[in-house]
Design a protein around this motif. Structure first.
Motif, PDB file in Angstrom:
ATOM      1  N   ILE A   8      28.593  23.100  58.551  1.00 20.25           N
ATOM      2  CA  ILE A   8      27.524  23.787  59.266  1.00 20.25           C
ATOM      3  C   ILE A   8      26.270  22.926  59.426  1.00 20.25           C
ATOM      4  O   ILE A   8      25.415  23.245  60.228  1.00 20.25           O
ATOM      5  N   LYS A   9      26.207  21.831  58.686  1.00 22.33           N
ATOM      6  CA  LYS A   9      25.031  20.971  58.799  1.00 22.33           C
ATOM      7  C   LYS A   9      25.360  19.603  58.213  1.00 22.33           C
ATOM      8  O   LYS A   9      25.880  19.518  57.113  1.00 22.33           O
ATOM      9  N   ARG A  10      25.052  18.545  58.967  1.00 18.37           N
ATOM     10  CA  ARG A  10      25.230  17.181  58.474  1.00 18.37           C
ATOM     11  C   ARG A  10      23.875  16.647  58.044  1.00 18.37           C
ATOM     12  O   ARG A  10      22.870  16.885  58.699  1.00 18.37           O
ATOM     13  N   ILE A  11      23.872  15.910  56.958  1.00 21.04           N
ATOM     14  CA  ILE A  11      22.634  15.367  56.394  1.00 21.04           C
ATOM     15  C   ILE A  11      22.865  13.902  56.055  1.00 21.04           C
ATOM     16  O   ILE A  11      23.932  13.537  55.566  1.00 21.04           O
ATOM     17  N   ARG A  12      21.876  13.073  56.299  1.00 25.16           N
ATOM     18  CA  ARG A  12      21.901  11.688  55.826  1.00 25.16           C
ATOM     19  C   ARG A  12      20.648  11.481  54.991  1.00 25.16           C
ATOM     20  O   ARG A  12      19.540  11.673  55.472  1.00 25.16           O
TER      21      ARG A  12
END
Length: 101
Positions: free
Chosen positions: A74-78
């Motif tokens: 539901i959400k990609r984070i770097r």
């Protein structure tokens, strides 16, 4: 938490040192991942000998949030810069996020 304070101080000191010595490497026209990668290189090379740190630095580490009901991301984070260490009695995992202004 002494190592957390040392790591954070080392990060701040290193930023001031490298941006003063080589400002062209940190030009505002570069995109954020390029700046993060360049900064990580200095942290990684200097962390143990100069910072006397026991952990490791990483950059642009990918993570995501997962919905267990739908089975979808539901959400990609770097994460920009991360410092982690298992050397002490407590596992240390610090995330530093940078923003271009």
């Amino acid at each position: 938490m002494e190592e957390a304070q040392r790591a954070t101080q080392f990060l701040v000191d290193t930023w001031h040192t490298v941006t003063a010595k080589a400002p062209e490497n940190f030009d505002r026209r570069r995109n954020e991942p390029q700046l993060t990668e360049q900064f990580w290189w200095y942290l990684d090379r200097l962390g143990e000998p100069d910072g006397k740190l026991l952990g490791q630095w990483s950059y642009e580490k990918p993570r995501f949030e997962f919905d267990p009901v739908t089975g979808k991301k539901i959400k990609r984070i770097r994460q920009d810069i991360e410092y982690f260490s298992n050397a002490g009695s407590v596992r240390l995992n610090l995330t530093y996020e940078f923003k271009k202004l």
